[in-house]
Write an enzyme that holds these catalytic residues in place. Sequence first.
Site, PDB file in Angstrom:
ATOM      1  N   SER A  21       0.835  -1.213   0.000  1.00  0.00           N
ATOM      2  CA  SER A  21       0.000   0.000   0.000  1.00  0.00           C
ATOM      3  C   SER A  21       0.868   1.261   0.000  1.00  0.00           C
ATOM      4  O   SER A  21       0.602   2.222  -0.722  1.00  0.00           O
ATOM      5  CB  SER A  21      -0.887   0.024   1.246  1.00  0.00           C
ATOM      6  OG  SER A  21      -1.789  -1.043   1.221  1.00  0.00           O
ATOM      7  N   ARG A  25       1.434   4.312  -3.027  1.00  0.00           N
ATOM      8  CA  ARG A  25       1.163   5.724  -2.719  1.00  0.00           C
ATOM      9  C   ARG A  25       2.399   6.589  -2.914  1.00  0.00           C
ATOM     10  O   ARG A  25       2.297   7.761  -3.287  1.00  0.00           O
ATOM     11  CB  ARG A  25       0.621   5.836  -1.280  1.00  0.00           C
ATOM     12  CG  ARG A  25      -0.838   5.336  -1.190  1.00  0.00           C
ATOM     13  CD  ARG A  25      -1.168   4.844   0.209  1.00  0.00           C
ATOM     14  NE  ARG A  25      -2.567   4.511   0.407  1.00  0.00           N
ATOM     15  CZ  ARG A  25      -3.141   3.343   0.093  1.00  0.00           C
ATOM     16  NH1 ARG A  25      -2.418   2.381  -0.484  1.00  0.00           N
ATOM     17  NH2 ARG A  25      -4.419   3.127   0.340  1.00  0.00           N
ATOM     18  N   GLN A 166      -9.117   1.865  -0.396  1.00  0.00           N
ATOM     19  CA  GLN A 166      -8.947   2.205  -1.815  1.00  0.00           C
ATOM     20  C   GLN A 166      -9.953   3.268  -2.224  1.00  0.00           C
ATOM     21  O   GLN A 166      -9.623   4.226  -2.921  1.00  0.00           O
ATOM     22  CB  GLN A 166      -9.100   0.948  -2.677  1.00  0.00           C
ATOM     23  CG  GLN A 166      -7.962  -0.039  -2.454  1.00  0.00           C
ATOM     24  CD  GLN A 166      -8.137  -1.341  -3.201  1.00  0.00           C
ATOM     25  OE1 GLN A 166      -9.196  -1.611  -3.760  1.00  0.00           O
ATOM     26  NE2 GLN A 166      -7.103  -2.157  -3.202  1.00  0.00           N
ATOM     27  N   ASP A 312      -6.534  -8.272   4.615  1.00  0.00           N
ATOM     28  CA  ASP A 312      -5.689  -9.051   3.701  1.00  0.00           C
ATOM     29  C   ASP A 312      -5.034 -10.246   4.392  1.00  0.00           C
ATOM     30  O   ASP A 312      -4.459 -11.116   3.730  1.00  0.00           O
ATOM     31  CB  ASP A 312      -4.596  -8.159   3.101  1.00  0.00           C
ATOM     32  CG  ASP A 312      -5.177  -7.140   2.137  1.00  0.00           C
ATOM     33  OD1 ASP A 312      -6.322  -7.323   1.686  1.00  0.00           O
ATOM     34  OD2 ASP A 312      -4.484  -6.156   1.828  1.00  0.00           O
ATOM     35  N   ARG A 343     -12.250 -14.929  -1.528  1.00  0.00           N
ATOM     36  CA  ARG A 343     -11.360 -15.586  -0.547  1.00  0.00           C
ATOM     37  C   ARG A 343     -12.105 -16.436   0.471  1.00  0.00           C
ATOM     38  O   ARG A 343     -11.496 -17.302   1.107  1.00  0.00           O
ATOM     39  CB  ARG A 343     -10.459 -14.551   0.138  1.00  0.00           C
ATOM     40  CG  ARG A 343      -9.383 -14.050  -0.804  1.00  0.00           C
ATOM     41  CD  ARG A 343      -8.446 -13.042  -0.187  1.00  0.00           C
ATOM     42  NE  ARG A 343      -7.409 -12.687  -1.160  1.00  0.00           N
ATOM     43  CZ  ARG A 343      -6.694 -11.578  -1.127  1.00  0.00           C
ATOM     44  NH1 ARG A 343      -6.888 -10.693  -0.167  1.00  0.00           N
ATOM     45  NH2 ARG A 343      -5.770 -11.339  -2.041  1.00  0.00           N
ATOM     46  N   ARG A 387      -2.360 -14.223  -2.097  1.00  0.00           N
ATOM     47  CA  ARG A 387      -2.486 -14.450  -0.650  1.00  0.00           C
ATOM     48  C   ARG A 387      -2.971 -15.868  -0.356  1.00  0.00           C
ATOM     49  O   ARG A 387      -2.615 -16.456   0.670  1.00  0.00           O
ATOM     50  CB  ARG A 387      -3.392 -13.398  -0.015  1.00  0.00           C
ATOM     51  CG  ARG A 387      -2.903 -11.985  -0.279  1.00  0.00           C
ATOM     52  CD  ARG A 387      -3.101 -11.037   0.853  1.00  0.00           C
ATOM     53  NE  ARG A 387      -2.692  -9.692   0.465  1.00  0.00           N
ATOM     54  CZ  ARG A 387      -1.450  -9.228   0.538  1.00  0.00           C
ATOM     55  NH1 ARG A 387      -0.484  -9.992   1.009  1.00  0.00           N
ATOM     56  NH2 ARG A 387      -1.160  -8.001   0.152  1.00  0.00           N
TER      57      ARG A 387
HETATM   58  C1  S3P Z   1      -5.607  -1.518   0.030  1.00  0.00           C
HETATM   59  C2  S3P Z   1      -6.830  -1.560   0.621  1.00  0.00           C
HETATM   60  C3  S3P Z   1      -7.575  -2.802   0.875  1.00  0.00           C
HETATM   61  C4  S3P Z   1      -6.682  -4.026   0.736  1.00  0.00           C
HETATM   62  C5  S3P Z   1      -5.798  -3.951  -0.481  1.00  0.00           C
HETATM   63  C6  S3P Z   1      -4.903  -2.729  -0.403  1.00  0.00           C
HETATM   64  C7  S3P Z   1      -4.946  -0.205  -0.159  1.00  0.00           C
HETATM   65  O1  S3P Z   1      -8.622  -2.905  -0.069  1.00  0.00           O
HETATM   66  O2  S3P Z   1      -7.463  -5.190   0.692  1.00  0.00           O
HETATM   67  O3  S3P Z   1      -5.007  -5.102  -0.598  1.00  0.00           O
HETATM   68  O4  S3P Z   1      -3.736  -0.172  -0.456  1.00  0.00           O
HETATM   69  O5  S3P Z   1      -5.633   0.814  -0.037  1.00  0.00           O
HETATM   70  P1  S3P Z   1     -10.080  -2.247   0.172  1.00  0.00           P
HETATM   71  O6  S3P Z   1      -9.931  -0.791   0.091  1.00  0.00           O
HETATM   72  O7  S3P Z   1     -10.920  -2.777  -0.945  1.00  0.00           O
HETATM   73  O8  S3P Z   1     -10.525  -2.748   1.505  1.00  0.00           O
END
Ligand code: S3P
Length: 429
Positions: A21, A25, A166, A312, A343, A387
């Site tokens: 993540s 960013r 996200q 995750d 999942r 995963r």
């Molecule tokens: C993430 C947010 C999560 C996560 C993904 C990474 C991110 O998803 O499951 O692997 O980097 O913002 P969601 O926003 O759909 O929960």
Amino acid sequence: MQIKGDCKGLYGSVVVPGDKSISHRAIMLGALADGDTVVYNFLRGQDCLSTISCFRKLGIDIEEFDERIVVHGKGLKGLRKPEDILYVGNSGTTIRIMMGILSGQTFDCVLDGDDSIRKRPMDRVIKPLRQMGAVIDGRDGGFPPITVKGSVLKGINYQMPIASAQVKSSILMASLYAEGETVIYEPVKSRDHTEIMLSYFGGDVTISGNIIVSRPVNRLQPQIVDVAGDISSAAYFIVAGLIVPDSEILIKGVGVNPTRTGIIDALLNMGADIEIINKRIVSSEPVADIRVRTSCLHGITISGDIIPRMIDEIPIFCVAAAMAEGITVIKDASELRVKESDRIYTISRGLRALGADVRETHDGMVIYGRPQNGFNASTVKSFKDHRVAMSMAIAALVAKGETTIEDFECVDISFPGFIEILNGIRRDI
Ligand code: S3P
């Protein structure tokens, strides 16, 4: 991939790759900043490389060196119209957050990805962005390919129906281009790396509880970002160290942002021997070393606020639950159905193939721990979900015999080098 079972112990220290993540960013905000951002410990997994490739198509020069990535940012208005479709591969984070950035540009473009991405819902992002004035559409109303026509945006007040970092991040990126203030209300707090990094780059973000207020700024300042180790990747070794007999592992330099540490809290509640040591702050994010030793785990129930904090890690949590004494119940986790694979289905199916007693529910699972005959090796599908592949590899360590995991190369999406690190700490090979 073949994984030898009956593992005799795991011992040693490991360093996991950079956080996925945070790596995404750093490229995105680096591209929008005025000047050079240097990123250390960047995750060179396929997902983050997709983000780099998209920003290169948008005219950003990104240099890759052994130790670092240099993003030559061109400012908030410096992106240029791509000549090609922006291909995000398997990366939900790339497509969703970029939808927010691209909505506020002065050009049009198309985002697309692989078969898994084409099945993942984008309406959750399209809806708030349209309220901001975005001209954005997806196939069948909400699936990639996504078309975005750059437009003039305005700030909104948005109550998020689901906890999703996200979606939140996409709105926050769009807010950089919007007139006025954007206020986001989260039902449950999700990972806050965008808020932290935006502030680090000189953005105007304030947070109180689950409410985030963002105002546009004239410029973002380039930064040095030292990416913390990914707790999602560390989680495989944490669970491995707990369930494999005679194990002790030290995982160094792991990000322990409280919006991500649900897996540690859940495992501690199950009786895990986990120590968090050497806590420090690196590039505005908390980092620590994690020591784990073989433990007798017992089943628990997880639901509510902890779920987004470990979303995750639920596949690998299920492996721990299947090896724990008693029953584990997972509730409020229907988001798992719209990840890289469904999942709830894919991990249940994989664990059952090894002999675990796992039942699916609409929003989670019930796991009856410690099957009488233990785990037995089998051939299992990864469903091309990184995963699931890595979780099954850890489960295979405690199975009798050799397990085969199909399409294992998908681990490169988030954790290149996973198997080499795992083999490096096995006492028996
Ligand atoms: C993430 C947010 C999560 C996560 C993904 C990474 C991110 O998803 O499951 O692997 O980097 O913002 P969601 O926003 O759909 O929960």
